[in-house]
Motif scaffolding. Structure first.
Motif, PDB file in Angstrom:
ATOM      1  N   ILE A 104     -25.226 -19.676 -60.880  1.00 10.64           N
ATOM      2  CA  ILE A 104     -23.821 -19.244 -60.909  1.00 10.64           C
ATOM      3  C   ILE A 104     -23.716 -17.824 -61.444  1.00 10.64           C
ATOM      4  N   ALA A 105     -24.475 -17.516 -62.486  1.00  9.66           N
ATOM      5  CA  ALA A 105     -24.457 -16.161 -63.049  1.00  9.66           C
ATOM      6  C   ALA A 105     -24.962 -15.150 -62.027  1.00  9.66           C
ATOM      7  N   PHE A 106     -25.995 -15.514 -61.267  1.00 17.58           N
ATOM      8  CA  PHE A 106     -26.504 -14.614 -60.227  1.00 17.58           C
ATOM      9  C   PHE A 106     -25.427 -14.332 -59.198  1.00 17.58           C
ATOM     10  N   ILE A 107     -24.775 -15.369 -58.697  1.00 21.57           N
ATOM     11  CA  ILE A 107     -23.751 -15.207 -57.658  1.00 21.57           C
ATOM     12  C   ILE A 107     -22.576 -14.389 -58.173  1.00 21.57           C
ATOM     13  N   LYS A 108     -22.083 -14.709 -59.363  1.00 13.67           N
ATOM     14  CA  LYS A 108     -20.928 -13.989 -59.909  1.00 13.67           C
ATOM     15  C   LYS A 108     -21.275 -12.531 -60.213  1.00 13.67           C
ATOM     16  N   THR A 109     -22.469 -12.293 -60.719  1.00 12.72           N
ATOM     17  CA  THR A 109     -22.887 -10.918 -61.019  1.00 12.72           C
ATOM     18  C   THR A 109     -23.046 -10.134 -59.722  1.00 12.72           C
ATOM     19  N   TRP A 110     -23.663 -10.727 -58.714  1.00 14.30           N
ATOM     20  CA  TRP A 110     -23.853 -10.048 -57.433  1.00 14.30           C
ATOM     21  C   TRP A 110     -22.505  -9.724 -56.798  1.00 14.30           C
ATOM     22  N   ASP A 111     -21.568 -10.668 -56.848  1.00 17.76           N
ATOM     23  CA  ASP A 111     -20.235 -10.434 -56.284  1.00 17.76           C
ATOM     24  C   ASP A 111     -19.478  -9.350 -57.039  1.00 17.76           C
ATOM     25  N   SER A 112     -19.722  -9.239 -58.336  1.00 19.74           N
ATOM     26  CA  SER A 112     -18.998  -8.240 -59.124  1.00 19.74           C
ATOM     27  C   SER A 112     -19.401  -6.815 -58.753  1.00 19.74           C
ATOM     28  N   TYR A 113     -20.531  -6.648 -58.078  1.00 15.48           N
ATOM     29  CA  TYR A 113     -20.946  -5.311 -57.643  1.00 15.48           C
ATOM     30  C   TYR A 113     -20.267  -4.894 -56.347  1.00 15.48           C
ATOM     31  N   ASN A 114     -19.656  -5.829 -55.642  1.00 13.46           N
ATOM     32  CA  ASN A 114     -18.995  -5.537 -54.377  1.00 13.46           C
ATOM     33  C   ASN A 114     -17.481  -5.391 -54.499  1.00 13.46           C
ATOM     34  N   ARG A 115     -16.897  -5.875 -55.567  1.00 10.63           N
ATOM     35  CA  ARG A 115     -15.449  -5.786 -55.750  1.00 10.63           C
ATOM     36  C   ARG A 115     -15.141  -5.839 -57.235  1.00 10.63           C
ATOM     37  N   ARG A 116     -14.016  -5.284 -57.584  1.00 12.93           N
ATOM     38  CA  ARG A 116     -13.566  -5.372 -58.976  1.00 12.93           C
ATOM     39  C   ARG A 116     -12.861  -6.708 -59.163  1.00 12.93           C
ATOM     40  N   PRO A 117     -13.131  -7.384 -60.265  1.00 12.78           N
ATOM     41  CA  PRO A 117     -12.446  -8.666 -60.473  1.00 12.78           C
ATOM     42  C   PRO A 117     -10.968  -8.450 -60.754  1.00 12.78           C
ATOM     43  N   ALA A 118     -10.172  -9.385 -60.312  1.00 16.08           N
ATOM     44  CA  ALA A 118      -8.738  -9.325 -60.575  1.00 16.08           C
ATOM     45  C   ALA A 118      -8.505  -9.496 -62.072  1.00 16.08           C
ATOM     46  N   PRO A 119      -7.443  -8.892 -62.607  1.00 20.12           N
ATOM     47  CA  PRO A 119      -7.198  -8.998 -64.051  1.00 20.12           C
ATOM     48  C   PRO A 119      -7.027 -10.436 -64.536  1.00 20.12           C
ATOM     49  N   VAL A 147     -31.231  -1.425 -54.371  1.00 15.99           N
ATOM     50  CA  VAL A 147     -30.372  -0.955 -53.279  1.00 15.99           C
ATOM     51  C   VAL A 147     -29.580   0.272 -53.704  1.00 15.99           C
ATOM     52  N   GLU A 148     -28.904   0.178 -54.836  1.00 18.32           N
ATOM     53  CA  GLU A 148     -28.050   1.240 -55.367  1.00 18.32           C
ATOM     54  C   GLU A 148     -27.827   0.979 -56.847  1.00 18.32           C
ATOM     55  N   ALA A 149     -27.159   1.902 -57.502  1.00 15.64           N
ATOM     56  CA  ALA A 149     -26.765   1.654 -58.888  1.00 15.64           C
ATOM     57  C   ALA A 149     -25.733   0.530 -58.875  1.00 15.64           C
ATOM     58  N   PRO A 150     -25.878  -0.460 -59.741  1.00 19.93           N
ATOM     59  CA  PRO A 150     -24.938  -1.584 -59.729  1.00 19.93           C
ATOM     60  C   PRO A 150     -23.495  -1.121 -59.889  1.00 19.93           C
ATOM     61  N   GLY A 151     -22.675  -1.449 -58.897  1.00 15.88           N
ATOM     62  CA  GLY A 151     -21.278  -1.062 -58.909  1.00 15.88           C
ATOM     63  C   GLY A 151     -21.009   0.262 -58.240  1.00 15.88           C
ATOM     64  N   GLU A 152     -22.042   0.911 -57.710  1.00 23.40           N
ATOM     65  CA  GLU A 152     -21.864   2.231 -57.096  1.00 23.40           C
ATOM     66  C   GLU A 152     -20.979   2.164 -55.856  1.00 23.40           C
ATOM     67  N   LYS A 153     -21.137   1.137 -55.054  1.00 26.22           N
ATOM     68  CA  LYS A 153     -20.374   1.025 -53.818  1.00 26.22           C
ATOM     69  C   LYS A 153     -18.870   0.986 -54.099  1.00 26.22           C
ATOM     70  N   VAL A 154     -18.471   0.186 -55.069  1.00 23.69           N
ATOM     71  CA  VAL A 154     -17.054   0.059 -55.418  1.00 23.69           C
ATOM     72  C   VAL A 154     -16.534   1.365 -56.005  1.00 23.69           C
ATOM     73  N   ARG A 155     -17.291   1.941 -56.930  1.00 24.97           N
ATOM     74  CA  ARG A 155     -16.843   3.176 -57.577  1.00 24.97           C
ATOM     75  C   ARG A 155     -16.812   4.342 -56.590  1.00 24.97           C
ATOM     76  N   ARG A 156     -17.777   4.377 -55.655  1.00 20.56           N
ATOM     77  CA  ARG A 156     -17.788   5.454 -54.660  1.00 20.56           C
ATOM     78  C   ARG A 156     -16.565   5.359 -53.757  1.00 20.56           C
ATOM     79  N   ALA A 157     -16.218   4.160 -53.329  1.00 18.46           N
ATOM     80  CA  ALA A 157     -15.034   3.988 -52.474  1.00 18.46           C
ATOM     81  C   ALA A 157     -13.772   4.416 -53.227  1.00 18.46           C
TER      82      ALA A 157
END
Length: 186
Positions: A104-119, A147-157
Motif C-alpha cells: 500500500i505504501a508503494f502504491i500511494k507513494t508512486w501515485d503521489s509522484y504523478n499528482r498532488r493529493p487533495a487537501p 526515471v526522474e526526480a520524484p515529483g518532477e513531472k507534477v512540479r514541471r507541469a
C-alpha cells in the motif's frame, strides 16, 4: 584644519560608483514565477544541471540500500519472534502486515509522484500505514529516481503553466492605459 588641508583630502567616491557598489551588495530579485524545490535536488530539476543525473543515481542507490538494510532489520526482528517462540499465528500475522503495508505504501507513494493529493484526501489517515510499510515507500522512491526526480513531472507541469500564465499576463500589457483614446460610441 585649515582650508588648504581640506582641499587636499581625497574626494568621496562619485554617486554612480556608490550606487553600483550598493547594487552589487543587494540580492537580485527574480522576476516571474520561481520553480518549487524538490528535496535533495533543489531547483536543478528545471534545467537538469549541477550533477542532476549523478544525484538521481546516487539517491536511487541510497534509497535502495536503505530499503535493503530495513529488510534485513525486519528479518532479524522476525527471527527474534521465532526465538521467542510466540507461535505461528503471530509470526505469520507480522509478515502479512508488513507485506500489505509495504505494498500500500508503494502504491500511494508512486501515485503521489504523478499528482498532488487533495487537501482533504486520505493521505493523513494513511500516514501510519505508510510508516509501517516504509520499505515500499523507499523502493518506490528508488524506482522513481531512475526515471526522474520524484515529483518532477507534477512540479514541471505546474511551473510551465505558471510561466505561460505569467508571459500571457505580461504580453497583454500595452502602454499607459491613461493615455489611450476613449472608445467612440456607436
Amino acid at each position: 584644519m585649515s582650508d588648504d588641508q581640506r582641499d587636499q583630502t581625497p574626494a568621496e567616491p562619485a554617486a554612480p560608483a556608490r550606487a553600483a557598489a550598493s547594487a552589487a551588495s543587494e540580492p537580485v530579485v527574480p522576476v516571474g514565477p520561481q520553480p518549487e524545490p524538490i528535496r535533495y535536488f533543489g531547483t536543478t530539476w528545471v534545467n537538469h544541471e549541477s550533477g542532476y543525473g549523478l544525484r538521481r543515481a546516487a539517491i536511487a542507490v541510497g534509497s535502495l540500500v536503505t530499503a535493503t538494510a530495513a529488510a534485513v532489520l525486519l528479518r532479524l526482528s522476525y527471527e527474534g519472534l521465532e526465538i521467542g517462540n510466540v507461535g505461528p499465528f503471530l509470526s505469520i500475522s507480522v509478515v502479512v502486515l508488513f507485506a500489505i503495508a509495504s505494498s500500500i505504501a508503494f502504491i500511494k507513494t508512486w501515485d503521489s509522484y504523478n499528482r498532488r493529493p487533495a487537501p482533504s484526501s486520505d493521505e493523513a489517515a494513511l500516514k501510519g500505514l505508510k510508516t509501517i510499510g516504509f520499505i515500499g515507500s523507499l523502493i518506490a522512491y528508488s524506482l522513481r529516481c531512475l526515471v526522474e526526480a520524484p515529483g518532477e513531472k507534477v512540479r514541471r507541469a505546474e511551473y510551465e503553466r505558471a510561466l505561460a500564465d505569467y508571459e500571457r499576463r505580461r504580453s497583454t500589457r500595452t502602454g499607459n492605459p491613461a493615455a489611450r483614446r476613449p472608445k467612440r460610441k456607436k
